[in-house]
Design a protein around this motif. Structure first.
Motif, PDB file in Angstrom:
ATOM      1  N   PHE A   1      41.856  -9.892  -0.742  1.00  0.00           N
ATOM      2  CA  PHE A   1      42.237 -11.289  -0.890  1.00  0.00           C
ATOM      3  C   PHE A   1      42.985 -11.401  -2.203  1.00  0.00           C
ATOM      4  O   PHE A   1      42.435 -11.123  -3.255  1.00  0.00           O
ATOM      5  CB  PHE A   1      41.005 -12.183  -0.898  1.00  0.00           C
ATOM      6  N   GLU A   2      44.255 -11.782  -2.146  1.00  0.00           N
ATOM      7  CA  GLU A   2      45.100 -11.893  -3.325  1.00  0.00           C
ATOM      8  C   GLU A   2      45.073 -10.620  -4.153  1.00  0.00           C
ATOM      9  O   GLU A   2      45.002 -10.665  -5.386  1.00  0.00           O
ATOM     10  CB  GLU A   2      44.686 -13.107  -4.166  1.00  0.00           C
ATOM     11  N   GLY A   3      45.105  -9.458  -3.501  1.00  0.00           N
ATOM     12  CA  GLY A   3      45.172  -8.188  -4.199  1.00  0.00           C
ATOM     13  C   GLY A   3      43.853  -7.659  -4.714  1.00  0.00           C
ATOM     14  O   GLY A   3      43.797  -6.576  -5.259  1.00  0.00           O
ATOM     15  N   ASN A   4      42.768  -8.395  -4.586  1.00  0.00           N
ATOM     16  CA  ASN A   4      41.464  -7.948  -5.069  1.00  0.00           C
ATOM     17  C   ASN A   4      40.538  -7.665  -3.907  1.00  0.00           C
ATOM     18  O   ASN A   4      40.622  -8.300  -2.869  1.00  0.00           O
ATOM     19  CB  ASN A   4      40.824  -9.015  -5.967  1.00  0.00           C
ATOM     20  N   LEU A   5      39.640  -6.726  -4.118  1.00  0.00           N
ATOM     21  CA  LEU A   5      38.646  -6.413  -3.113  1.00  0.00           C
ATOM     22  C   LEU A   5      37.700  -7.594  -2.944  1.00  0.00           C
ATOM     23  O   LEU A   5      37.189  -8.127  -3.909  1.00  0.00           O
ATOM     24  CB  LEU A   5      37.861  -5.185  -3.550  1.00  0.00           C
ATOM     25  N   THR A   6      37.508  -8.044  -1.724  1.00  0.00           N
ATOM     26  CA  THR A   6      36.622  -9.168  -1.451  1.00  0.00           C
ATOM     27  C   THR A   6      35.257  -8.641  -1.042  1.00  0.00           C
ATOM     28  O   THR A   6      35.149  -7.788  -0.198  1.00  0.00           O
ATOM     29  CB  THR A   6      37.202 -10.043  -0.323  1.00  0.00           C
ATOM     30  N   MET A   7      34.217  -9.189  -1.632  1.00  0.00           N
ATOM     31  CA  MET A   7      32.857  -8.807  -1.311  1.00  0.00           C
ATOM     32  C   MET A   7      32.035 -10.053  -1.428  1.00  0.00           C
ATOM     33  O   MET A   7      32.154 -10.782  -2.389  1.00  0.00           O
ATOM     34  CB  MET A   7      32.394  -7.734  -2.291  1.00  0.00           C
ATOM     35  N   ALA A   8      31.251 -10.447  -0.627  1.00  0.00           N
ATOM     36  CA  ALA A   8      30.666  -9.725   0.496  1.00  0.00           C
ATOM     37  C   ALA A   8      31.115 -10.382   1.803  1.00  0.00           C
ATOM     38  O   ALA A   8      31.603 -11.502   1.802  1.00  0.00           O
ATOM     39  CB  ALA A   8      29.159  -9.769   0.387  1.00  0.00           C
ATOM     40  N   PHE A   9      30.925  -9.653   2.887  1.00  0.00           N
ATOM     41  CA  PHE A   9      31.238 -10.180   4.203  1.00  0.00           C
ATOM     42  C   PHE A   9      29.998 -10.871   4.765  1.00  0.00           C
ATOM     43  O   PHE A   9      28.884 -10.462   4.486  1.00  0.00           O
ATOM     44  CB  PHE A   9      31.613  -9.033   5.151  1.00  0.00           C
ATOM     45  N   TYR A  10      30.205 -11.896   5.539  1.00  0.00           N
ATOM     46  CA  TYR A  10      29.066 -12.531   6.199  1.00  0.00           C
ATOM     47  C   TYR A  10      29.543 -13.178   7.489  1.00  0.00           C
ATOM     48  O   TYR A  10      30.708 -13.488   7.651  1.00  0.00           O
ATOM     49  CB  TYR A  10      28.380 -13.561   5.301  1.00  0.00           C
ATOM     50  N   LYS A  11      28.630 -13.366   8.409  1.00  0.00           N
ATOM     51  CA  LYS A  11      28.953 -13.991   9.680  1.00  0.00           C
ATOM     52  C   LYS A  11      28.348 -15.378   9.779  1.00  0.00           C
ATOM     53  O   LYS A  11      28.953 -16.292  10.325  1.00  0.00           O
ATOM     54  CB  LYS A  11      28.451 -13.127  10.843  1.00  0.00           C
ATOM     55  N   TYR A  12      27.162 -15.552   9.254  1.00  0.00           N
ATOM     56  CA  TYR A  12      26.434 -16.803   9.410  1.00  0.00           C
ATOM     57  C   TYR A  12      26.336 -17.539   8.071  1.00  0.00           C
ATOM     58  O   TYR A  12      25.441 -17.270   7.278  1.00  0.00           O
ATOM     59  CB  TYR A  12      25.040 -16.534   9.974  1.00  0.00           C
ATOM     60  N   PRO A  13      27.238 -18.495   7.813  1.00  0.00           N
ATOM     61  CA  PRO A  13      27.233 -19.175   6.520  1.00  0.00           C
ATOM     62  C   PRO A  13      25.941 -19.944   6.246  1.00  0.00           C
ATOM     63  O   PRO A  13      25.576 -20.134   5.092  1.00  0.00           O
ATOM     64  CB  PRO A  13      28.438 -20.116   6.595  1.00  0.00           C
ATOM     65  N   GLN A  14      25.235 -20.347   7.285  1.00  0.00           N
ATOM     66  CA  GLN A  14      23.981 -21.073   7.084  1.00  0.00           C
ATOM     67  C   GLN A  14      22.904 -20.175   6.473  1.00  0.00           C
ATOM     68  O   GLN A  14      21.884 -20.669   5.993  1.00  0.00           O
ATOM     69  CB  GLN A  14      23.488 -21.711   8.397  1.00  0.00           C
ATOM     70  N   ALA A  15      23.126 -18.871   6.467  1.00  0.00           N
ATOM     71  CA  ALA A  15      22.165 -17.939   5.887  1.00  0.00           C
ATOM     72  C   ALA A  15      22.386 -17.750   4.384  1.00  0.00           C
ATOM     73  O   ALA A  15      21.589 -17.098   3.720  1.00  0.00           O
ATOM     74  CB  ALA A  15      22.254 -16.588   6.590  1.00  0.00           C
ATOM     75  N   LEU A  16      23.462 -18.334   3.839  1.00  0.00           N
ATOM     76  CA  LEU A  16      23.787 -18.188   2.425  1.00  0.00           C
ATOM     77  C   LEU A  16      23.710 -19.535   1.730  1.00  0.00           C
ATOM     78  O   LEU A  16      23.924 -20.579   2.335  1.00  0.00           O
ATOM     79  CB  LEU A  16      25.191 -17.615   2.258  1.00  0.00           C
ATOM     80  N   ALA A  17      23.441 -19.493   0.440  1.00  0.00           N
ATOM     81  CA  ALA A  17      23.398 -20.718  -0.351  1.00  0.00           C
ATOM     82  C   ALA A  17      24.109 -20.472  -1.675  1.00  0.00           C
ATOM     83  O   ALA A  17      23.984 -19.392  -2.263  1.00  0.00           O
ATOM     84  CB  ALA A  17      21.954 -21.126  -0.614  1.00  0.00           C
ATOM     85  N   HIS A  18      24.865 -21.460  -2.140  1.00  0.00           N
ATOM     86  CA  HIS A  18      25.540 -21.360  -3.437  1.00  0.00           C
ATOM     87  C   HIS A  18      24.498 -21.477  -4.549  1.00  0.00           C
ATOM     88  O   HIS A  18      23.502 -22.197  -4.415  1.00  0.00           O
ATOM     89  CB  HIS A  18      26.577 -22.476  -3.579  1.00  0.00           C
ATOM     90  N   SER A  19      24.748 -20.782  -5.640  1.00  0.00           N
ATOM     91  CA  SER A  19      23.854 -20.857  -6.790  1.00  0.00           C
ATOM     92  C   SER A  19      24.676 -20.834  -8.071  1.00  0.00           C
ATOM     93  O   SER A  19      25.659 -20.102  -8.170  1.00  0.00           O
ATOM     94  CB  SER A  19      22.884 -19.680  -6.791  1.00  0.00           C
ATOM     95  N   SER A  20      24.255 -21.614  -9.045  1.00  0.00           N
ATOM     96  CA  SER A  20      24.876 -21.614 -10.373  1.00  0.00           C
ATOM     97  C   SER A  20      23.965 -20.931 -11.383  1.00  0.00           C
ATOM     98  O   SER A  20      24.106 -21.122 -12.596  1.00  0.00           O
ATOM     99  CB  SER A  20      25.156 -23.053 -10.820  1.00  0.00           C
ATOM    100  N   SER A  21      23.047 -20.106 -10.905  1.00  0.00           N
ATOM    101  CA  SER A  21      22.077 -19.431 -11.761  1.00  0.00           C
ATOM    102  C   SER A  21      22.776 -18.570 -12.811  1.00  0.00           C
ATOM    103  O   SER A  21      23.781 -17.911 -12.544  1.00  0.00           O
ATOM    104  CB  SER A  21      21.161 -18.548 -10.907  1.00  0.00           C
ATOM    105  N   LEU A  22      22.217 -18.561 -14.007  1.00  0.00           N
ATOM    106  CA  LEU A  22      22.732 -17.714 -15.081  1.00  0.00           C
ATOM    107  C   LEU A  22      22.548 -16.233 -14.765  1.00  0.00           C
ATOM    108  O   LEU A  22      23.169 -15.382 -15.401  1.00  0.00           O
ATOM    109  CB  LEU A  22      22.042 -18.069 -16.397  1.00  0.00           C
ATOM    110  N   ALA A  23      21.719 -15.909 -13.767  1.00  0.00           N
ATOM    111  CA  ALA A  23      21.520 -14.509 -13.373  1.00  0.00           C
ATOM    112  C   ALA A  23      22.839 -13.861 -12.960  1.00  0.00           C
ATOM    113  O   ALA A  23      23.027 -12.664 -13.141  1.00  0.00           O
ATOM    114  CB  ALA A  23      20.519 -14.428 -12.228  1.00  0.00           C
ATOM    115  N   PHE A  24      23.772 -14.647 -12.440  1.00  0.00           N
ATOM    116  CA  PHE A  24      25.062 -14.115 -12.011  1.00  0.00           C
ATOM    117  C   PHE A  24      25.998 -13.838 -13.187  1.00  0.00           C
ATOM    118  O   PHE A  24      27.000 -13.147 -13.037  1.00  0.00           O
ATOM    119  CB  PHE A  24      25.741 -15.075 -11.022  1.00  0.00           C
ATOM    120  N   ASP A  25      25.692 -14.370 -14.365  1.00  0.00           N
ATOM    121  CA  ASP A  25      26.524 -14.166 -15.555  1.00  0.00           C
ATOM    122  C   ASP A  25      26.114 -12.934 -16.352  1.00  0.00           C
ATOM    123  O   ASP A  25      26.889 -12.434 -17.167  1.00  0.00           O
ATOM    124  CB  ASP A  25      26.451 -15.397 -16.466  1.00  0.00           C
ATOM    125  N   HIS A  26      24.892 -12.466 -16.139  1.00  0.00           N
ATOM    126  CA  HIS A  26      24.352 -11.332 -16.901  1.00  0.00           C
ATOM    127  C   HIS A  26      25.051 -10.031 -16.497  1.00  0.00           C
ATOM    128  O   HIS A  26      25.259  -9.771 -15.322  1.00  0.00           O
ATOM    129  CB  HIS A  26      22.848 -11.214 -16.654  1.00  0.00           C
TER     130      HIS A  26
END
Length: 110
Positions: A30-55
């Motif tokens: 996507f726009e020249g960068n590797l896209t990760m992750a793939f998913y089929k069922y969006p209802q199985a995922l939830a957005h998070s603003s947790s600081l754990a993703f910044d570490h």
């Protein structure tokens, strides 16, 4: 319990290893960068603003949260389980411009 491994890089296909069986998928860009992750069922995922993703963690240190980690320098991804060590320094090679291997959580699991 079956052990599952996951690896993806810009030069090879996504490979999932489950109980010795290898399954390969093509890459998605996507726009020249590797896209990760793939998913089929969006209802199985939830957005998070947790600081754990910044570490950012060093190779071989304990995994702070189970999930998929991306190398900050080159974009290779690896799955790791909380409490187990993140992939070691010799997991893959970097050029001098990519800097040291560093892992950042991109998809958290529980």
């Amino acid at each position: 319990m079956a052990e599952i491994g996951l690896r993806i890089s810009p030069s090879e296909a996504l490979t999932i290893v489950e109980a010795g069986r290898h399954v390969k998928f093509g890459l998605a860009y996507f726009e020249g960068n590797l896209t990760m992750a793939f998913y089929k069922y969006p209802q199985a995922l939830a957005h998070s603003s947790s600081l754990a993703f910044d570490h950012v963690s060093h190779p071989g240190t304990g995994t702070p949260h189970s999930g998929i980690y991306r190398c900050v320098g080159c974009g290779i991804n690896a799955a790791s389980v909380e409490g187990h060590p993140l992939p070691p320094q010799n997991h893959h090679q970097h050029s001098a411009t990519q800097g040291a291997i560093r892992w950042q959580l991109i998809v958290a699991t529980h």
